[in-house]
Write an enzyme that holds these catalytic residues in place. Structure first.
Site, PDB file in Angstrom:
ATOM      1  N   ALA A  57      -2.423  -9.381   6.916  1.00 25.64           N
ATOM      2  CA  ALA A  57      -1.826 -10.192   5.904  1.00 25.64           C
ATOM      3  C   ALA A  57      -2.354 -10.223   4.727  1.00 25.64           C
ATOM      4  CB  ALA A  57      -1.415 -11.376   6.511  1.00 25.64           C
TER       5      ALA A  57
ATOM      6  N   THR B 204     -14.051  -6.280  -0.517  1.00 27.01           N
ATOM      7  CA  THR B 204     -13.519  -7.593  -1.580  1.00 27.01           C
ATOM      8  C   THR B 204     -14.529  -8.665  -1.414  1.00 27.01           C
ATOM      9  OG1 THR B 204     -11.226  -7.119  -1.236  1.00 27.01           O
ATOM     10  CG2 THR B 204     -11.878  -9.073  -2.068  1.00 27.01           C
TER      11      THR B 204
ATOM     12  N   CYS C 165     -13.554  -3.396   5.038  1.00 34.67           N
ATOM     13  CA  CYS C 165     -14.820  -3.167   5.336  1.00 34.67           C
ATOM     14  C   CYS C 165     -15.840  -3.988   4.628  1.00 34.67           C
ATOM     15  CB  CYS C 165     -14.976  -1.882   5.624  1.00 34.67           C
ATOM     16  SG  CYS C 165     -14.351  -0.950   7.025  1.00 34.67           S
TER      17      CYS C 165
ATOM     18  N   GLY D 268       0.605  -1.053  -0.048  1.00 37.35           N
ATOM     19  CA  GLY D 268       0.048   0.028   0.016  1.00 37.35           C
ATOM     20  C   GLY D 268       0.874   1.286  -0.006  1.00 37.35           C
TER      21      GLY D 268
HETATM   22  C1  SPV Z   1      -6.437  -0.728   1.304  1.00 36.75           C
HETATM   23  O1  SPV Z   1      -5.948  -0.722   2.488  1.00 36.75           O
HETATM   24  O2  SPV Z   1      -7.578  -0.012   0.787  1.00 36.75           O
HETATM   25  C2  SPV Z   1      -6.073  -1.715   0.367  1.00 36.75           C
HETATM   26  C3  SPV Z   1      -4.681  -2.098   0.525  1.00 36.75           C
HETATM   27  O3  SPV Z   1      -6.742  -1.906  -0.683  1.00 36.75           O
HETATM   28  S1  SPV Z   1      -3.554  -1.210   0.485  1.00 36.75           S
HETATM   29  O4  SPV Z   1      -2.776  -1.401  -1.028  1.00 36.75           O
HETATM   30  O5  SPV Z   1      -2.741  -1.225   1.403  1.00 36.75           O
HETATM   31  O6  SPV Z   1      -4.228   0.044   0.140  1.00 36.75           O
END
Ligand code: SPV
Ligand code: MN
Length: 620
Positions: A385, A274, A271, A220
């Site tokens: 994770a 997915t 939340c 992220g």
């Molecule tokens: C999120 O945190 O909204 C994600 C993973 O989709 S990240 O790539 O860490 O943003």
């Protein structure tokens, strides 16, 4: 080219020259001079080049092979397990104002700081040069993106998550319209983890459409094309006539109806975004970031800018997430991160089977009861994770996932982690009321960002963490986007996290019922009850859906608990949200009008019915 042949071989230089793009060469020259890698490797779209990245990640120990063919594990450092909001800044020129809620830094000062940190940061290391295409190739949605990184894990992840773009860059001819990202993991320890996380910086330069990210590995923070490109695209979209949203894109398939209806949905991290896109019986196009443009037929069209999923693995088990579980437990190219490995096998929290009491994880050798460097007990796997896979590897991949024109969107969904206020599903009273609902989205913080969990935060359109334009402008453009369409999407709020006495009021699979109800509303097949907060489902319709789809008896008591309008809680929410918006400049009038109208409707209902919480039956 200025770069010496012992750093950039002739063969690699030729790959750059073939692009015939001066800006690409200038960037590579500039950042090789600054970061001082000992070698530069240019990766095209060829299998051979991509395989080079895969092998490099194993050779330099950023990834390790697991027992299952194609599976690897990558660990991020102990203090690098989530997005770092504090050290992520938008660089702005003096005198420019964004929003109180956006982390900013004066541009020249920020550039100076991050360039100093990057001086010599790749010494003794290899710089990979990669080309990608955000969105489907050869489409009006496509945005080319260039990534320089010294992390083969980052380059490998991007290969799974994004569409290759070397050929797309060739077609650019000498044009300079692309995003670029410079990343370095910085100094590494013996486990190949970033050492200098105190100098972790993620600086977003909107003026030049580029992001610098240094001293980190967690995707992220590091993977340029994901949350870093999201910010650049939000800025671009807000200057043009489209939307860039933190949204899934999915196809909803009502049973026995032989049709598909496309939804996009915004949820803050961790939340249920997915898992909504993965609801059994539906098809997935994307789970994280969508570009949405007006189509010629006056509808909104969406694409997934990615082709893969960087998903939270916690609680992925055969019962709740059968499709992902199957993909994670069969041979294919995938990267696990920050879970427990024992004898080449992966284990994570909530996987539905027993976890061993020792193994290797993000803290190194792990055993039950182990304390981390911060003195806290280390869980077998981190809560944040992740797994990295291609969507095409999933049984529920939508056939239109790569469509250059995108898919027509019938509904926008907004959902947060809300234990005590919103109902499980509710349709807005209008498009502008829907924008208002999105703008009021609140959620309790999760392990997806560094910092305390469970703190209620405002996150308009679940996009707050990524906002780089003033909040007022963002919601104004959002409103206009739908107003300019002949047929704007319907807007729904969802809430999977409603609790009573500490227990969730809904099961994991109930979201399938909400999806099917919303799909039916799009096609005018269900009636609704109008309440002060919007249209909610009728008991009879849900009862039939629960019985037919899940084989479950849905009682009037369940319905009443879930769909009661908690007037007092809603009024409190409006006060909280209003307080934050009042500190902002140039919030469009429609927003204040909706706050006032919603407040009035709630107060009138409270007065008329004489209660702070009103049963849905009392509105019908
Ligand atoms: C999120 O945190 O909204 C994600 C993973 O989709 S990240 O790539 O860490 O943003
Ligand atoms: Mn996300």
């Amino acid at each position: 080219m200025e770069i010496k042949e012992n750093i950039l071989s002739k063969e690699n230089a030729e790959k750059l020259i073939a692009l015939n793009n001066k800006k690409v060469i200038d960037i590579i020259e500039k950042y090789s001079r600054l970061c001082k890698p000992s070698k530069i490797t240019v990766i095209t779209d060829s299998d051979e080049d991509i395989n080079y990245v895969r092998e490099l990640a194993l050779d330099n120990k950023e990834e390790e092979k697991l027992a299952m063919p194609g599976h690897t594990i990558h660990y991020d450092g102990y203090y690098d397990q989530a997005r770092d909001k504090v050290n992520t800044c938008v660089l702005i020129k003096e005198g420019i104002k964004l929003s109180k809620v956006i982390n900013t830094k004066e541009r020249e000062e920020g550039l100076k700081e991050v360039h100093e940190i990057m001086d010599g940061v790749m010494s003794g290391r290899e710089m990979l040069v990669r080309f990608f295409c955000l969105g489907p190739k050869n489409s009006k949605f496509s945005i080319p993106a260039l990534q320089l990184t010294d992390s083969s894990y980052v380059a490998h992840s991007e290969d799974i998550l994004f569409r290759t773009g070397y050929e797309q860059f060739r077609k650019l001819k000498n044009k300079d319209e692309f995003f670029y990202f410079v990343h370095s993991a910085g100094r590494l320890d013996e486990r190949s983890n970033s050492i200098d996380t105190d100098k972790r910086r993620i600086y977003i330069d909107l003026d030049e459409e580029r992001v610098f990210s240094v001293n980190n590995q967690y995707a992220g923070n590091s993977v340029g094309l994901k949350k870093l490109a999201l910010r650049l695209a939000i800025s671009k979209a807000n200057k043009e006539d489209w939307l860039c949203e933190h949204m899934f894109v999915m196809g909803v398939h009502p049973e026995g109806k032989n049709r598909v209806t496309f939804f996009t949905g915004a949820y803050p991290s961790a939340c249920g975004k997915t898992s909504t896109a993965m609801v059994p019986g539906q098809t997935v196009i994307g789970d994280d970031i969508a570009y949405i443009r007006p189509g010629e037929d006056g509808r909104a069209y969406a694409v997934n800018i990615e082709q893969g999923i960087f998903g939270i693995i916690r609680d992925v088990n055969p019962e709740d997430d059968p499709i992902i579980y199957k993909a994670l437990t069969s041979p294919r190219e995938l990267i696990f991160s920050n879970i427990l490995i024992k004898e080449g096998k992966p284990y994570w929290l909530g996987m539905g089977s027993e976890i061993p009491e020792s193994g290797e994880n993000f803290s190194g050798e792990w055993f039950k009861g182990k304390k981390g460097p911060d003195g806290n007990e280390v869980q077998p796997a981190h809560k944040n994770a992740r797994y990295t896979i291609r969507i095409s590897d999933l049984d529920n991949a939508d056939p239109k996932a790569d469509s250059a024109v995108g898919v027509p969107v019938s509904a926008f969904l907004y959902g947060g982690r809300d234990s005590d206020t919103s109902v499980p599903v509710c349709e807005s009273l209008s498009w502008s009321h829907g924008v208002f609902i999105g703008a009021c989205l609140e959620s309790e913080t999760t392990a997806a960002t560094l910092g305390k969990e469970g703190v209620r935060k405002l996150s308009p359109m679940a996009n707050m963490d990524f906002l780089v334009v003033p909040l007022g402008l963002y919601i104004k453009n959002h409103l206009k986007f739908g107003e300019d369409l002949d047929c704007p999407p319907k807007v729904f709020s969802t809430n999977y996290f409603l609790k009573e006495n500490g227990k969730y009021l809904n099961g994991m699979l109930d979201k399938k019922i909400w999806l099917l109800w919303m799909e039916g509303r799009v096609h005018d097949e269900f009636d609704s009850i109008e309440t002060p907060i919007g249209h909610i489902p009728k008991y009879e319709d849900l009862k039939v859906l629960f019985k037919h789809v899940l084989g479950k008896e849905y009682t009037k008591e369940d319905y009443e608990k879930q769909f009661s309008v908690r007037i007092k809680k809603f009024l409190e929410k409006l006060d909280r949200v209003e307080k934050i918006y009042k500190e902002e400049e140039q919030i469009p009038e429609f927003f204040h009008e909706h706050i006032e109208q919603q407040r009035q409707r709630l107060k009138e209902a409270m007065k008329k019915l004489g209660k702070e919480t009103v049963s849905p039956f009392e509105f019908s």
